[in-house]
Write an enzyme that holds these catalytic residues in place. Structure first.
Site, mmCIF file in Angstrom:
data_model
loop_
_atom_site.group_PDB
_atom_site.id
_atom_site.type_symbol
_atom_site.label_atom_id
_atom_site.label_comp_id
_atom_site.label_asym_id
_atom_site.label_seq_id
_atom_site.Cartn_x
_atom_site.Cartn_y
_atom_site.Cartn_z
ATOM 1 N N HIS A 171 -79.377 -21.560 43.196
ATOM 2 C CA HIS A 171 -80.681 -21.286 43.496
ATOM 3 C C HIS A 171 -81.381 -21.908 44.466
ATOM 4 O O HIS A 171 -81.941 -22.114 45.748
ATOM 5 C CB HIS A 171 -81.851 -20.709 42.398
ATOM 6 C CG HIS A 171 -82.796 -21.151 42.060
ATOM 7 N ND1 HIS A 171 -83.806 -20.141 42.204
ATOM 8 C CD2 HIS A 171 -83.985 -21.750 43.085
ATOM 9 C CE1 HIS A 171 -85.524 -19.521 42.305
ATOM 10 N NE2 HIS A 171 -85.087 -20.903 42.967
ATOM 11 N N GLU A 172 -81.409 -23.307 44.360
ATOM 12 C CA GLU A 172 -81.883 -24.150 45.283
ATOM 13 C C GLU A 172 -81.544 -24.175 46.495
ATOM 14 O O GLU A 172 -82.176 -24.026 48.162
ATOM 15 C CB GLU A 172 -82.291 -25.582 44.576
ATOM 16 C CG GLU A 172 -82.585 -26.443 43.438
ATOM 17 C CD GLU A 172 -83.690 -25.351 43.755
ATOM 18 O OE1 GLU A 172 -84.536 -25.705 45.064
ATOM 19 O OE2 GLU A 172 -85.189 -24.708 43.070
#
Length: 737
Positions: free
Chosen positions: A527-528
């Site tokens: 995600h990051e």
């Protein structure tokens, strides 16, 4: 799971940037008015300019006053000391005042170039300092930095208002805004529109008395935001569950026990085990600890943070913040703070957000009730003479997961070492966008734990510097986020590459084992890195439009999409390998992960949406009298029908997203972005997860464009249609069977 990022909106000015990076309110300032007479203003600016030049000339050891003599212009962290920040900030503020005054005093008629672009290019020194300072106050803070932050905040706030409330400057901007825009590019039109709105939303149309009132409100809000964050950090670090009886560790995995022993040594309890309210500690304890009494103790320690009627209590602070935000919104002509905030988001109004929540809430709540019934049945079958409580949820839901799917997340840890998961992230980026990376151990870093990579595009050209800061520590705030030390821009043929950082909070390696992640933790890494790709693949002209400089309810969308690749067999087979044997994760375990992916989604959706509704309730207030925080929260949760077995993901006193960060009236953004993300990944499923044409379309219409155009237009160019909600509901198992 916190997935936080900072999208920086234009007004140019590094002042706005500094406030956003600092997690302050959308407007904050001190009560200094420089919009009086032109003579007084001109003299003040001249003195400021001379002062800035004198400071920079005298302080030759301050690394901010000269270009960094480092690879790719990375911040020279080794040379930057706490004592450098304050004089550098003061010099930067004075320098930008001079730049702004030059725009005002320009005898030529206002144009896009001599007014809007000139503002965009102002404040470079302050931006340079702020990106270092506010990144570090989040990722590696200390008492000195916190003290400096309190001193710097009102200076930056005042400087920001000095720009936004300067009538002569606004009149130039307004003149350009009213001119024919046909000769401007789409990005230039967007910059002009955003700059003009930043003035009107910042109080430019107010009379002098109301401008003074706005400054006072902004200043007070900035102070309250800082105090909220300081209190929460102190409360989070203060709590510890000390265990000295080994029997109380029953049920906990050995790696969790080992980590607790390390924490105990670090906290001065050698020979014991310490658990904290940091996520890597509390989540496994609530999930696996057999001792129900201790689960209750640590759970209450978590949900009562900054709500203990002590020096770190946040109730009065947040209630005053909400009231002052409502007062400021009404001063600016909006019914509430939510109306003020959402005007610039893709959702547009709080009513639209409530409608979205109301479409999802009933199905999620019904599913959560069904999950409660399942767990109560299990408790009863085991002879437990008690009713399921909130601190039991993780423990019994995991038991049901194991019974139903023969699966718990601890089974996944051996296959998701941090090192292998990074390889999986880089592999995915390479297949999609041709990106390659090369790790460097000799580049500047702000903490010894930081890792750094050169990032190259498909043609082998250096396109970014990527930094990763992965382990939990007391100097770092909780959660996970992406940010940049320098944004991408492309001015007059010169392309400035971005310097990007991902910050997470994983447990450190224990013994001879590497850092091992659960499936959920590995998903956060993907995600990051989705945010990082949005930042690194940016290809825009203006820095204020680069990368994640998009509306809050759009910024999470590219990162939500990126998570999907982690669960694909082709990707898993490349990186999900046992850290000891090298064995690829068995297909049977992958099947269990998929089968269990919709498990407990009632809980996950409800706890998130409860926090979202709580945020909107606080910020839809039109009453400018501070509320009783505890009573208001209780009424909000009761009105939404939240069941007692679930607490909001963030209760008011530790809801830093909205009271010490940039998500006030915007926590719904994750769900809004989830809808876009689920719908967007349908295109990849339809055409192939690594289909080049689809990947190029996503890159060219979304990732590279940043905030240079209307985000929903960009989405429709990629997808060919508006996003539907069904893919999200289907992915969470919330569609009626």
């Amino acid at each position: 799971m916190i997935k936080n990022t900072l999208g920086i909106k234009p007004l140019a000015s590094a002042i706005t940037l500094a406030l956003m990076l600092g997690g302050l309110s959308s407007c904050s300032s001190a009560s200094l008015d420089t919009s009086a007479s032109s003579n007084a203003s001109s003299n003040s600016i001249s003195q400021s300019e001379q002062s800035a030049q004198n400071v920079m000339a005298q302080d030759t050891n301050n690394p901010f006053f000269k270009p960094y003599d480092t690879f790719a212009g990375m911040p020279d962290f080794a040379k930057i000391k706490p004592e450098h920040y304050l004089p550098a900030f003061k010099a930067g503020i004075a320098e930008q005042k001079s730049e702004i005054q030059a725009i005002i005093d320009n005898p030529k008629a206002p144009t896009f170039a001599n007014t809007i672009e000139a503002m965009e290019f102002s404040g470079k020194l302050t931006s340079k300092i702020a990106r270092v300072f506010y990144n570090l106050t989040s990722a590696d803070t200390n008492d000195e930095l916190r003290a400096i932050s309190k001193e710097v905040a009102p200076l930056l706030s005042a400087a920001r208002d000095d720009i936004r409330l300067n009538d002569k400057l606004f009149q130039r901007v307004k003149t350009v805004y009213q001119q024919d825009k046909s000769g401007l590019t789409v990005a230039q039109q967007k910059l002009l529109e955003d700059t003009y709105k930043s003035f009107t939303r910042g109080g430019a149309n107010l009379n002098d008395a109301d401008k003074l009132k706005l400054r006072a409100l902004n200043e007070e809000l900035g102070k309250l935001s800082l105090a909220f964050g300081d209190n929460l950090l102190a409360e989070t670090n203060a709590f510890e569950l000390v265990i000295d009886n080994e029997q109380d560790l029953s049920g906990l995995p050995q790696d969790v026990i080992n980590s607790a022993a390390q924490t105990a040594v670090k906290r001065g309890h050698p020979g014991k085990w310490v658990f904290t309210t940091h996520r890597p500690s509390i989540t496994p304890f609530l999930t696996y600890a057999d001792n129900r009494e201790l689960r209750e103790k640590i759970y209450k320690g978590y949900i009562e943070r900054a709500n203990n009627n002590n020096a770190n209590d946040n109730k009065q602070i947040l209630a005053k913040e909400a009231a002052l935000r409502a007062e400021r919104a009404q001063l600016l002509g909006y019914p509430s703070h939510a109306h003020y905030v959402l005007e610039e988001r893709t959702a547009k109004t709080p009513e639209n957000v409530y409608k979205l929540l109301d479409r999802v809430w009933p199905a999620a709540l019904n599913q959560a009730r069904a999950e409660v019934a399942q767990m109560q049945k299990l408790i009863d079958s085991e002879g437990g003479n008690f009713k399921l409580a909130a601190w039991d949820w993780w423990y019994y839901s995991d038991k049901i997961r194991v019974a139903k799917y023969s699966f718990n997340e601890q089974q996944t840890r051996p296959y998701f070492s941090l090192e292998n998961t990074l390889k999986g992230v880089f592999y995915t980026a390479n297949r999609l966008y041709g990106i390659t990376v090369k790790e460097r151990t000799d580049l500047p870093k702000y903490n010894d734990e930081v890792r750094t990579w050169e990032v190259y595009d498909k043609d082998g050209k250096l396109m970014a510097i990527f930094m990763g800061d992965y382990y939990v520590r007391d100097s770092k705030r909780g959660g996970a986020w992406n940010n940049s030390y320098r944004p991408q821009s492309h001015i007059e043929g010169v392309n400035t590459i971005p310097i990007v950082v991902n910050v997470l909070n994983y447990p450190r390696p224990t013994g001879d084992e590497p850092a091992l992640l659960t499936f959920d933790e590995a998903s956060t890494l993907f995600h990051e890195f989705g945010h990082a790709l949005h930042t690194m693949l940016s290809d825009v002209e203006y820095a204020s439009q680069a990368g994640t400089s998009v509306p809050r309810d759009y910024v999470e969308f590219p990162s939500q999409v990126m998570e999907n690749w982690m669960t694909q067999p082709e990707v898993l087979s490349h990186f999900a390998k046992h850290y000891q044997t090298g064995e690829v994760i068995p297909q049977a375990l992958v099947d269990k992960i998929r089968a269990a992916s919709q498990f407990n989604q009632g809980f996950a959706t409800v706890e998130y949406m409860a926090a979202t509704k709580l945020d909107l309730d606080w910020h839809s207030l039109s009453d400018t009298t501070p509320k009783d925080a505890a009573k208001f929260e209780a009424e909000s949760l009761s009105n939404m029908g939240l069941i007692e077995e679930i607490a909001p993901r963030y209760r008011s006193t530790y809801f830093s997203h909205i009271f010490a960060g940039g998500y006030s009236a915007g926590y719904y953004s994750y769900l809004w972005s989830d809808i876009l993300g689920a719908d967007a990944f349908e295109a990849f499923k339809e055409n192939g997860i690594f289909d080049k044409a689809t990947a190029d379309a996503f890159k060219n219409n979304v990732l590279s464009q940043g905030g240079s155009d209307d985000p929903m237009l960009l989405y429709k160019r990629f997808r060919g249609k508006e996003a539907g909600i069904e893919p999200l509901l289907r992915s969470r198992g919330l569609l009626a069977k």
